[in-house]
Scaffold this motif. Structure first.
Motif, short mmCIF file in Angstrom:
data_model
loop_
_atom_site.label_atom_id
_atom_site.label_comp_id
_atom_site.label_asym_id
_atom_site.label_seq_id
_atom_site.Cartn_x
_atom_site.Cartn_y
_atom_site.Cartn_z
N SER A 30 0.82 -1.21 0.00
CA SER A 30 0.00 0.00 0.00
C SER A 30 0.86 1.26 0.00
O SER A 30 0.34 2.35 -0.24
CB SER A 30 -0.93 0.00 1.22
N SER A 31 2.15 1.13 0.25
CA SER A 31 3.06 2.27 0.19
C SER A 31 3.48 2.58 -1.24
O SER A 31 4.21 3.55 -1.47
CB SER A 31 4.31 1.98 1.02
N TYR A 32 3.07 1.76 -2.18
CA TYR A 32 3.51 1.89 -3.57
C TYR A 32 2.35 1.87 -4.53
O TYR A 32 1.38 1.13 -4.34
CB TYR A 32 4.46 0.74 -3.93
N LYS A 53 -1.75 4.06 -5.23
CA LYS A 53 -1.53 3.42 -3.94
C LYS A 53 -2.85 3.04 -3.27
O LYS A 53 -2.98 1.95 -2.71
CB LYS A 53 -0.75 4.36 -3.02
N ASN A 74 -4.95 -4.48 -0.81
CA ASN A 74 -3.85 -4.09 0.06
C ASN A 74 -3.77 -4.96 1.32
O ASN A 74 -2.69 -5.13 1.89
CB ASN A 74 -3.95 -2.61 0.43
N ASP A 102 2.55 8.17 -7.17
CA ASP A 102 1.36 7.91 -7.99
C ASP A 102 1.45 8.58 -9.36
O ASP A 102 0.50 8.47 -10.15
CB ASP A 102 0.12 8.45 -7.28
#
Length: 124
Positions: A30-32, A53, A74, A102
């Protein structure tokens, strides 16, 4: 550090509908932002689809728009590529990739981490 592992490829009949998966480990996915690219023999790696993300925005190459759908879970650290109405020209190695931003998700250089790829071969 993120490790990405793709699965779901193989030999598929034209007009088939396989789903590729990309499992992420290490830092949470979820950080990417996540993307799918593909590379056919003798050709450069090309953008297929990407998702922000949060999952709130998706982007597609014109060649797959309306046929492929990217999604992410996620909670499972997994990204999917649902492929419908496959054509022989979709034959390629498909790569999953992770980007810290993003923005610019259509460009190979925006991605920091890559999976090893999964072969998709479409027979006519």
């Amino acid at each position: 550090q993120v490790q990405l592992v793709e699965s779901g490829g193989g030999l598929v009949q034209a007009r088939g509908s396989p789903r590729l998966s990309c499992a992420a480990s290490g830092r949470t996915s979820s950080s990417y932002a996540m993307g799918w690219f593909r590379q056919a023999p003798g050709k450069e790696r090309e953008f297929v689809a990407a998702i922000r993300k949060s999952g709130g925005g998706t982007y597609y190459a014109d060649a797959v728009k309306g046929r492929f759908t990217i999604s992410r879970d996620n909670a499972k650290n997994t990204v999917y590529l649902q492929m419908n109405s496959l054509k022989p020209e979709d034959t390629a190695v498909y790569y999953c990739a992770a980007a810290p931003s993003d923005y610019g998700l259509g460009f190979v250089g925006k991605y920091d981490y890559w999976g090893q790829g999964t072969q998709v071969t479409v027979s006519s």
